[in-house]
Design an enzyme around this catalytic site. Structure first.
Site, PDB file in Angstrom:
ATOM      1  N   LYS A  40      68.249  16.912  88.124  1.00 51.48           N
ATOM      2  CA  LYS A  40      66.821  17.159  88.320  1.00 51.48           C
ATOM      3  C   LYS A  40      65.987  16.988  87.040  1.00 51.48           C
ATOM      4  O   LYS A  40      65.704  15.865  86.658  1.00 51.48           O
ATOM      5  CB  LYS A  40      66.627  18.528  88.977  1.00 51.48           C
ATOM      6  CG  LYS A  40      67.215  18.525  90.394  1.00 51.48           C
ATOM      7  CD  LYS A  40      66.837  19.699  91.255  1.00 51.48           C
ATOM      8  CE  LYS A  40      67.279  19.434  92.692  1.00 51.48           C
ATOM      9  NZ  LYS A  40      68.189  20.407  93.242  1.00 51.48           N
ATOM     10  N   ASP A  65      76.522  25.501  87.754  1.00 54.82           N
ATOM     11  CA  ASP A  65      75.647  24.470  88.321  1.00 54.82           C
ATOM     12  C   ASP A  65      74.212  24.833  87.952  1.00 54.82           C
ATOM     13  O   ASP A  65      73.595  25.690  88.580  1.00 54.82           O
ATOM     14  CB  ASP A  65      75.825  24.384  89.842  1.00 54.82           C
ATOM     15  CG  ASP A  65      74.917  23.316  90.464  1.00 54.82           C
ATOM     16  OD1 ASP A  65      74.013  22.817  89.771  1.00 54.82           O
ATOM     17  OD2 ASP A  65      75.121  22.994  91.657  1.00 54.82           O
ATOM     18  N   PHE A 103      74.427  26.266  97.190  1.00 52.04           N
ATOM     19  CA  PHE A 103      73.950  24.902  97.439  1.00 52.04           C
ATOM     20  C   PHE A 103      74.311  24.049  96.237  1.00 52.04           C
ATOM     21  O   PHE A 103      73.835  24.295  95.134  1.00 52.04           O
ATOM     22  CB  PHE A 103      72.437  24.828  97.694  1.00 52.04           C
ATOM     23  CG  PHE A 103      72.013  23.401  97.965  1.00 52.04           C
ATOM     24  CD1 PHE A 103      72.098  22.868  99.245  1.00 52.04           C
ATOM     25  CD2 PHE A 103      71.578  22.580  96.943  1.00 52.04           C
ATOM     26  CE1 PHE A 103      71.758  21.545  99.495  1.00 52.04           C
ATOM     27  CE2 PHE A 103      71.236  21.248  97.180  1.00 52.04           C
ATOM     28  CZ  PHE A 103      71.328  20.735  98.458  1.00 52.04           C
TER      29      PHE A 103
HETATM   30  C1  LIG Z   1      69.433  19.941  93.989  1.00 50.94           C
HETATM   31  C2  LIG Z   1      70.719  20.582  93.643  1.00 50.94           C
HETATM   32  C3  LIG Z   1      71.921  19.855  93.646  1.00 50.94           C
HETATM   33  C4  LIG Z   1      72.022  18.446  94.158  1.00 50.94           C
HETATM   34  O1  LIG Z   1      71.229  17.543  93.466  1.00 50.94           O
HETATM   35  P1  LIG Z   1      70.861  16.134  94.136  1.00 50.94           P
HETATM   36  O2  LIG Z   1      70.225  15.365  93.031  1.00 50.94           O
HETATM   37  O3  LIG Z   1      69.915  16.432  95.258  1.00 50.94           O
HETATM   38  O4  LIG Z   1      72.129  15.529  94.622  1.00 50.94           O
HETATM   39  C5  LIG Z   1      73.071  20.498  93.214  1.00 50.94           C
HETATM   40  N1  LIG Z   1      73.050  21.790  92.814  1.00 50.94           N
HETATM   41  C6  LIG Z   1      71.918  22.516  92.808  1.00 50.94           C
HETATM   42  C7  LIG Z   1      71.963  23.930  92.338  1.00 50.94           C
HETATM   43  C8  LIG Z   1      70.712  21.948  93.236  1.00 50.94           C
HETATM   44  O5  LIG Z   1      69.598  22.681  93.259  1.00 50.94           O
END
Ligand SMILES: *Cc1c(COP(=O)(O)O)cnc(C)c1O
Length: 426
Positions: free
Chosen positions: A272, A231, A145
């Site tokens: 985040k 990520d 994700f």
């Molecule tokens: C939440 C998330 C994203 C995307 O972030 P948004 O601010 O919702 O666009 C990307 N990678 C990971 C691992 C995430 O948990």
């Protein structure tokens, strides 16, 4: 306008009628938050065990973060990057020293930061590695994700996220997660530019890979001349008990964690909790040889790196360091998993608990398409704790990292009681 508060029912009806139905929220309408708690419009208090998907590591409305936001909002909110502003450079110095990288590129959402990493990786591949035009491939993993843009969902294997949004962006090789043999094979393909991976797959259900998977994957990428992109939008910023989940072999006391690690991802993607949930802030970090491929006019965002974002992010990262959140997440996480294990051992309803730091999940003993996990979350809500199922039968537990032992044990007892009630009634 009359200043009467909506009831939960009325607020839900409004969202249902006027908002796109792109989410399926738990039926609770939140009105206020402080620390580890939130209150609904009727005044009922809950523990927040989702923390906005780990954006609220520092807790709700942290005074230091909110003050930084208010003070800057009164002074200068946005200049665009057409002009310099008096805060961005200070933030860039702060965040690069904090994570020990040469440079940062600030954006707003996590998905934008992932897109930024993909663009930088491709450009690096053409200009530094000599991959033929438009031939670059990036390795990703099953169950990933990384956000919701067209390119990102192109390499997802979640049908619901992907179906009927094509045509899809090419240039990705998807391999099984936690499988170094598959990675070795993929790295043999021509024109591989990078690997994009989550150190723990959060959305997929908090899948924790083998102990050395990430370090070995990074090493294999480095040996193949391929950029390793982590990520850490969900796992980063103390969530898993270290400043970054990729950290290894360091005591990880706040800043400069990466410099002590045995390896360093070529690109780190953050979002985040970099703002403590106060404001949309995201960024990628990389060293000069990678980041310098981006030149004026080639990438950007009107709001990226704005003065409020810069101040908020410095305050949010300052809180993580000063309040020792990585170590607290580590300690509270160990306690939480050992308490959940007792429930697993004594209940037929809960199959297992897994996670790292305060990013954990329990797996419910029912089929993936059953509503059991959802029903348990509704019951948890009734008992004063908010959590959300992810992928059918899995419930993620990710409270703010400021949680005390006393609060955590209170939550453990709410979860235990709810599971027992649930077993009794079914
Ligand atoms: C939440 C998330 C994203 C995307 O972030 P948004 O601010 O919702 O666009 C990307 N990678 C990971 C691992 C995430 O948990």
């Amino acid at each position: 306008m009359i200043d009467t508060k909506l009831t939960s029912e009325e607020a839900i009806a409004l969202e249902d009628k006027y908002g796109a139905h792109n989410y399926h929220p738990l039926p609770v309408v939140l009105d206020r938050g402080e620390g580890v708690y939130v209150w609904d419009v009727e005044g009922k208090k809950y523990y927040d065990f989702l923390s906005a998907y780990s954006a609220l590591n520092q807790g709700h409305c942290h005074p230091r973060i909110i003050n930084a936001m208010i003070e800057q909002a009164k002074k200068l909110t946005l200049t665009s990057r057409a002009f310099y502003n008096s805060v961005l450079g200070e933030f860039e110095k702060y965040v690069t020293e904090y994570f020990d990288y040469d440079k940062v590129l600030p954006m707003n959402s996590g998905a934008e930061a992932v897109e930024t990493a993909i663009k930088v990786c491709r450009k690096w591949a053409y200009e530094k590695k000599g991959i033929p035009e438009s031939a670059a491939k990036i390795i990703v993993c099953d169950g990933n994700f990384h956000g919701r843009t067209t390119t990102i969902i192109s390499f997802s294997n979640d049908d619901n996220a992907r179906d009927n949004f094509g045509p899809y962006t090419p240039g990705f090789i998807r391999i099984p997660y936690n499988d170094l043999d598959a990675l070795e094979e993929a790295l043999k393909q021509d024109n591989v530019a990078g690997m994009l991976v989550e150190p723990i797959q959060g959305e997929a259900g908090v899948f924790v890979p083998d102990e050395d998977y990430i370090a070995n994957a990074a090493k294999m990428c480095q040996e193949s001349g391929v950029l390793f992109i982590a990520d850490e939008v969900q796992t980063g910023i103390a969530r898993t008990g270290k400043l970054l989940a990729v950290c290894k072999g360091c005591s990880c006391e706040g800043a400069k964690c990466q410099s002590k690690a045995g390896f360093k991802p070529d690109i780190i993607v953050l979002g985040k909790a970099i703002s403590g949930g106060a404001y949309p802030v995201s960024a990628i970090l990389a060293n000069d040889e990678v980041m310098n491929v981006i030149q004026p006019g080639q990438h950007g965002s009107t709001f990226g790196g704005n003065p409020i974002a810069a101040k908020v992010a410095m305050a949010a990262l300052g809180v993580v360091e000063d309040e020792d959140l990585a170590n607290n997440a580590q300690r509270m996480g160990e306690l939480f998993r050992s308490e959940m294990q007792k429930i697993v051992d004594s209940s037929d309803l809960v199959k297992l608990v897994r996670g790292k730091g305060l990013l954990n999940a329990i797996v419910i003993n029912d089929s993936e398409d059953s509503s059991t996990a959802w029903d348990i979350c509704v019951a948890l809500k009734e008992n004063g704790l908010l959590a959300k199922p992810t992928h059918g039968n899995i419930i993620r537990f990710a409270p703010p990292l400021i949680m005390t032992e006393e609060q955590l044990m209170d939550c453990v007892s709410i979860i235990g009681k709810t599971i027992r009630e649930f077993e009794g009634s079914n």
